[in-house]
Design a protein around this motif. Structure first.
Motif, PDB file in Angstrom:
ATOM      1  N   ALA A   1       0.825  -1.204   0.000  1.00 33.32           N
ATOM      2  CA  ALA A   1       0.000   0.000   0.000  1.00 33.32           C
ATOM      3  C   ALA A   1       0.866   1.264   0.000  1.00 33.32           C
ATOM      4  O   ALA A   1       0.593   2.224  -0.724  1.00 33.32           O
ATOM      5  N   ILE A   2       1.937   1.255   0.816  1.00 31.62           N
ATOM      6  CA  ILE A   2       2.826   2.416   0.886  1.00 31.62           C
ATOM      7  C   ILE A   2       3.546   2.621  -0.446  1.00 31.62           C
ATOM      8  O   ILE A   2       3.633   3.742  -0.958  1.00 31.62           O
ATOM      9  N   ALA A   3       4.051   1.519  -1.022  1.00 32.16           N
ATOM     10  CA  ALA A   3       4.761   1.616  -2.300  1.00 32.16           C
ATOM     11  C   ALA A   3       3.828   2.118  -3.401  1.00 32.16           C
ATOM     12  O   ALA A   3       4.217   2.965  -4.222  1.00 32.16           O
ATOM     13  N   ALA A   4       2.602   1.604  -3.436  1.00 33.51           N
ATOM     14  CA  ALA A   4       1.631   2.039  -4.446  1.00 33.51           C
ATOM     15  C   ALA A   4       1.280   3.511  -4.269  1.00 33.51           C
ATOM     16  O   ALA A   4       1.136   4.252  -5.248  1.00 33.51           O
ATOM     17  N   SER A   5       1.153   3.954  -3.030  1.00 34.11           N
ATOM     18  CA  SER A   5       0.817   5.350  -2.759  1.00 34.11           C
ATOM     19  C   SER A   5       1.941   6.279  -3.219  1.00 34.11           C
ATOM     20  O   SER A   5       1.689   7.312  -3.857  1.00 34.11           O
ATOM     21  N   LEU A   6       3.185   5.920  -2.896  1.00 35.87           N
ATOM     22  CA  LEU A   6       4.326   6.739  -3.308  1.00 35.87           C
ATOM     23  C   LEU A   6       4.445   6.797  -4.830  1.00 35.87           C
ATOM     24  O   LEU A   6       4.722   7.854  -5.402  1.00 35.87           O
ATOM     25  N   SER A   7       4.230   5.644  -5.480  1.00 35.91           N
ATOM     26  CA  SER A   7       4.304   5.599  -6.936  1.00 35.91           C
ATOM     27  C   SER A   7       3.222   6.464  -7.569  1.00 35.91           C
ATOM     28  O   SER A   7       3.468   7.165  -8.558  1.00 35.91           O
ATOM     29  N   THR A   8       2.029   6.424  -6.987  1.00 34.13           N
ATOM     30  CA  THR A   8       0.918   7.218  -7.528  1.00 34.13           C
ATOM     31  C   THR A   8       1.187   8.710  -7.378  1.00 34.13           C
ATOM     32  O   THR A   8       0.964   9.495  -8.308  1.00 34.13           O
ATOM     33  N   VAL A   9       1.657   9.105  -6.206  1.00 35.50           N
ATOM     34  CA  VAL A   9       1.976  10.517  -5.975  1.00 35.50           C
ATOM     35  C   VAL A   9       3.050  10.988  -6.949  1.00 35.50           C
ATOM     36  O   VAL A   9       2.957  12.078  -7.529  1.00 35.50           O
ATOM     37  N   SER A  10       4.077  10.151  -7.157  1.00 37.65           N
ATOM     38  CA  SER A  10       5.143  10.491  -8.094  1.00 37.65           C
ATOM     39  C   SER A  10       4.604  10.650  -9.512  1.00 37.65           C
ATOM     40  O   SER A  10       4.979  11.583 -10.235  1.00 37.65           O
ATOM     41  N   THR A  11       3.702   9.745  -9.907  1.00 38.06           N
ATOM     42  CA  THR A  11       3.114   9.812 -11.251  1.00 38.06           C
ATOM     43  C   THR A  11       2.291  11.085 -11.437  1.00 38.06           C
ATOM     44  O   THR A  11       2.383  11.756 -12.471  1.00 38.06           O
ATOM     45  N   ILE A  12       1.483  11.420 -10.434  1.00 34.90           N
ATOM     46  CA  ILE A  12       0.638  12.608 -10.529  1.00 34.90           C
ATOM     47  C   ILE A  12       1.494  13.869 -10.616  1.00 34.90           C
ATOM     48  O   ILE A  12       1.224  14.775 -11.419  1.00 34.90           O
ATOM     49  N   ILE A  13       2.545  13.937  -9.805  1.00 36.63           N
ATOM     50  CA  ILE A  13       3.431  15.105  -9.837  1.00 36.63           C
ATOM     51  C   ILE A  13       4.132  15.215 -11.186  1.00 36.63           C
ATOM     52  O   ILE A  13       4.230  16.303 -11.773  1.00 36.63           O
ATOM     53  N   ASN A  14       4.601  14.088 -11.699  1.00 32.74           N
ATOM     54  CA  ASN A  14       5.295  14.090 -12.985  1.00 32.74           C
ATOM     55  C   ASN A  14       4.361  14.476 -14.130  1.00 32.74           C
ATOM     56  O   ASN A  14       4.765  15.170 -15.065  1.00 32.74           O
ATOM     57  N   ASN A  15       3.098  14.017 -14.051  1.00 31.51           N
ATOM     58  CA  ASN A  15       2.127  14.382 -15.092  1.00 31.51           C
ATOM     59  C   ASN A  15       1.849  15.878 -15.095  1.00 31.51           C
ATOM     60  O   ASN A  15       1.587  16.468 -16.146  1.00 31.51           O
ATOM     61  N   GLY A  16       1.899  16.480 -13.927  1.00 31.38           N
ATOM     62  CA  GLY A  16       1.605  17.903 -13.842  1.00 31.38           C
ATOM     63  C   GLY A  16       2.759  18.787 -14.253  1.00 31.38           C
ATOM     64  O   GLY A  16       2.552  19.926 -14.690  1.00 31.38           O
ATOM     65  N   ASP A  17       3.975  18.284 -14.132  1.00 32.40           N
ATOM     66  CA  ASP A  17       5.132  19.135 -14.441  1.00 32.40           C
ATOM     67  C   ASP A  17       6.325  18.249 -14.791  1.00 32.40           C
ATOM     68  O   ASP A  17       7.146  17.917 -13.944  1.00 32.40           O
ATOM     69  N   GLY A  18       6.408  17.880 -16.058  1.00 32.03           N
ATOM     70  CA  GLY A  18       7.519  17.042 -16.475  1.00 32.03           C
ATOM     71  C   GLY A  18       7.220  16.306 -17.764  1.00 32.03           C
ATOM     72  O   GLY A  18       6.083  16.256 -18.233  1.00 32.03           O
ATOM     73  N   GLU A  19       8.272  15.750 -18.353  1.00 34.92           N
ATOM     74  CA  GLU A  19       8.136  14.993 -19.594  1.00 34.92           C
ATOM     75  C   GLU A  19       7.448  13.657 -19.312  1.00 34.92           C
ATOM     76  O   GLU A  19       7.791  12.960 -18.361  1.00 34.92           O
TER      77      GLU A  19
END
Length: 204
Positions: A26-44
């Motif tokens: 659950a923790i790993a999935a949450s961190l991965s999701t947060v990273s994906t959302i941040i990258n989608n908002g500002d990044g390639e």
């Protein structure tokens, strides 16, 4: 005569291991999701987008097979705000589905270890998790497909139509719907087990 309440199916060690692993997932999935959302908002971002097959000639393969290109892997420097939001919500819905499974594993691990196998709210929790899993898993796919369809239109990979937006859903996975339905039925089984446990306790 022992009641069903005294039954322990899973050892405490096995239960603890299962709970720890579930929480780690659950923790790993949450961190991965947060990273994906941040990258989608500002990044390639690298995405697989739908491609209009009519824009590419068919390619001859061995054995007389013919193939058409229907997807393209595109690297987008910065996603448009609306599409990034859709992809973010899709990732969040996927996370909800994962958390549903994890929470169910933790609940069952605890119940199978405790002396109260059929708790008073277990049936409601299992049924609710099932419905939430079905909804979130399906919504994630629809949001993802909608975002990629809009991106494909903006990039010229799919034909744009005035006043219309194509929704491209490739290989819709019915697993969340099926799993959710199974959990709802499992909730009914737990409800029946609860009643049976109560009846058995009354005979002691």
């Amino acid at each position: 005569m022992d009641s069903l309440a005294g039954v322990s199916v899973l050892s405490r060690v096995d239960s603890a291991v299962l709970i720890v692993v579930s929480v780690a997932v659950a923790i790993a999935a949450s961190l991965s999701t947060v990273s994906t959302i941040i990258n989608n908002g500002d990044g390639e971002v690298v995405l697989r987008l739908p491609l209009d097959p009519s824009t590419r000639e068919s390619e001859a393969l061995d054995l007389g097979a013919v193939a058409r290109v229907s997807e393209v892997q595109a690297t987008v420097p910065v996603l448009p705000e609306y599409e990034a939001s859709l992809l973010g919500w899709s990732a969040a819905m996927n996370l909800v589905a994962v958390l549903c499974v994890v929470s169910l594993l933790v609940l069952l691990a605890y119940r199978l270890t405790s002396r109260v196998l059929f708790g008073p709210r277990t049936a409601v929790i299992v049924g609710s998790v099932g419905m939430l899993l079905a909804i979130s898993g399906s919504a994630a796919q629809i949001l993802d497909s909608t975002a990629k369809s809009r991106l494909a239109e903006q990039l010229g990979a799919m034909p744009a139509r005035v006043g219309e937006t194509l929704v491209y859903i490739s290989g819709f996975d019915p697993a969340p719907l099926v799993a959710g339905g199974v959990l709802v039925l499992l909730g009914g089984v737990f409800q029946f087990g609860r009643r049976l446990q109560s009846d058995t306790e009354g005979l002691v």
